[in-house]
Design a protein around this motif. Structure first.
Motif, mmCIF file in Angstrom:
data_model
loop_
_atom_site.group_PDB
_atom_site.id
_atom_site.type_symbol
_atom_site.label_atom_id
_atom_site.label_comp_id
_atom_site.label_asym_id
_atom_site.label_seq_id
_atom_site.Cartn_x
_atom_site.Cartn_y
_atom_site.Cartn_z
ATOM 1 N N ASP A 87 0.849 -1.184 0.000
ATOM 2 C CA ASP A 87 0.000 0.000 0.000
ATOM 3 C C ASP A 87 0.890 1.242 0.000
ATOM 4 O O ASP A 87 2.107 1.154 -0.135
ATOM 5 C CB ASP A 87 -0.933 -0.009 1.211
ATOM 6 N N ASP A 88 0.284 2.419 0.160
ATOM 7 C CA ASP A 88 1.057 3.663 0.119
ATOM 8 C C ASP A 88 2.151 3.707 1.178
ATOM 9 O O ASP A 88 3.293 4.072 0.900
ATOM 10 C CB ASP A 88 0.116 4.865 0.299
ATOM 11 N N TYR A 109 4.912 1.302 0.410
ATOM 12 C CA TYR A 109 5.694 1.730 -0.749
ATOM 13 C C TYR A 109 6.650 2.863 -0.388
ATOM 14 O O TYR A 109 7.804 2.870 -0.829
ATOM 15 C CB TYR A 109 4.771 2.177 -1.887
ATOM 16 N N LYS A 130 -1.625 -2.055 -4.384
ATOM 17 C CA LYS A 130 -2.598 -0.995 -4.615
ATOM 18 C C LYS A 130 -2.857 -0.841 -6.116
ATOM 19 O O LYS A 130 -1.922 -0.671 -6.903
ATOM 20 C CB LYS A 130 -2.070 0.323 -4.048
ATOM 21 N N LEU A 176 -0.884 1.644 -8.853
ATOM 22 C CA LEU A 176 0.349 2.081 -8.200
ATOM 23 C C LEU A 176 1.389 2.535 -9.217
ATOM 24 O O LEU A 176 2.061 3.552 -9.019
ATOM 25 C CB LEU A 176 0.915 0.953 -7.338
ATOM 26 N N ILE A 196 0.800 8.954 -5.615
ATOM 27 C CA ILE A 196 0.863 8.120 -4.417
ATOM 28 C C ILE A 196 -0.040 8.720 -3.348
ATOM 29 O O ILE A 196 0.055 9.891 -3.002
ATOM 30 C CB ILE A 196 2.309 8.033 -3.878
ATOM 31 N N PRO A 254 -6.810 5.554 -7.380
ATOM 32 C CA PRO A 254 -6.304 5.249 -8.710
ATOM 33 C C PRO A 254 -7.185 5.833 -9.808
ATOM 34 O O PRO A 254 -8.399 5.863 -9.689
ATOM 35 C CB PRO A 254 -6.316 3.711 -8.757
#
Length: 309
Positions: free
Chosen positions: A245-246, A249, A268, A271, A288, A292
């Motif tokens: 996920d964010d 990442y 995600k 991404l 980010i 999306p």
């Protein structure tokens, strides 16, 4: 230089050339395992052979002339007023021009045939893999399966692979020598590459563009396996306890050296486009931390045409 010294020098030169040729027997670039790599090997050998048609005779004549016209050889013809030979002029101009014309034709054809953006003609459906270069590791995202990995790439044999490539740092270069086609990765941009592995095996992948202190350890492993073996790899990645996920990442994007192989599940959606979008300023792209985007983040030629209208 006497005759014995010249013979000795020639002998050792042959030994050195043979050793050099044998040392390259295990070069990965010269042992391709995919169709693109095989075509590039053929191009390298043909181009090298054509150039040697000039190089080898020049080296040979240099040695022959030095021996034949040495100071101690009183039988050599001395012609201080010689200045021109039509035959020699014809050879030294026509032969290189022919070689250059052949090389130019081959280069033009292979440049189009091996265009990295050109999809491979194959009956199997292509597999999409998104590759992201970081400081100093590679992240591979499988959007069709919702998984990702660090420094390990798996692909089924005899299936075309469509790579979408970008960077989340400085410019880098993606390269699997035995599969062929080095191509650059740049922040805020997407490039593409089409490859195929014809034989199962484990191939070395690397960054071929210097990108800082950890560059020398920026390697990854490409595993070409059967369809069942590939599915087993996907299942192993899905069984991971880590989700991409964010937050995960952002932590992953921090500079690190010799990063271990790691698998992620629940990647995600969007991404890859978000990684590109964070470098696009005020453009309308997902970034980010954002939801999306529904459409691709990369505008198509038709979009530019409509905008122009």
């Amino acid at each position: 230089m006497n005759k014995r010294s010249l013979v000795s020098a020639a002998r050792w030169s042959c030994v050195g050339i043979a050793a050099l040729l044998l040392s390259g027997c295990n070069l990965e670039l010269m042992s391709p395992m995919g169709d693109i790599g095989a075509q590039e090997k053929s191009l390298i050998l043909i181009a090298t052979g054509l150039m040697l048609l000039v190089v080898v005779p020049v080296i040979a004549m240099t040695l022959i002339f030095a021996w034949r016209y040495r100071a101690s050889n009183t039988k050599a013809k001395y012609a201080p007023k010689w200045s021109h030979s039509t035959a020699i002029e014809a050879v030294i101009w026509i032969v290189p021009c022919i070689i250059i014309a052949i090389l130019g034709t081959i280069t033009w054809r292979t440049t189009h045939a091996l265009d990295p953006y050109k999809p491979l003609a194959h009956e199997a459906k292509p597999l999409t893999i998104q590759a992201v270069s970081m400081d100093w590791k590679w992240v591979f995202i499988y959007p069709e399966y919702g998984v990702a990995s660090v420094n390990e790439l798996a692909l089924p044999t005899n299936v075309p692979v469509h790579f979408e490539i970008t960077s989340d740092s400085v410019m880098n270069a993606f390269f699997i020598p035995q599969l062929g086609s080095q191509i650059y990765a740049m922040a805020g941009m997407e490039t593409q590459l089409h490859l195929i592995a014809n034989q199962p095996g484990t191939y070395a992948g690397l960054s071929s563009n210097y990108s800082g202190a950890g560059f020398s350890d920026m390697h990854f492993t490409a595993i070409a396996t059967s369809q069942q073996g590939f599915q087993d790899w996907i299942n192993k990645a899905k069984a991971s306890q880590l989700s991409l996920d964010d937050q995960t990442y952002h932590a992953l994007a921090q500079p690190s050296e010799k990063a271990p192989v790691t698998y992620y599940t629940n990647v995600k959606p969007g991404l890859f486009n978000a990684i590109i979008g964070q470098y696009m300023g005020d453009m309308k792209m997902d970034k980010i931390g954002d939801a999306p985007a529904q459409a691709s983040a990369i505008p198509s030629p038709n979009d530019h045409a409509k905008a122009a209208e």
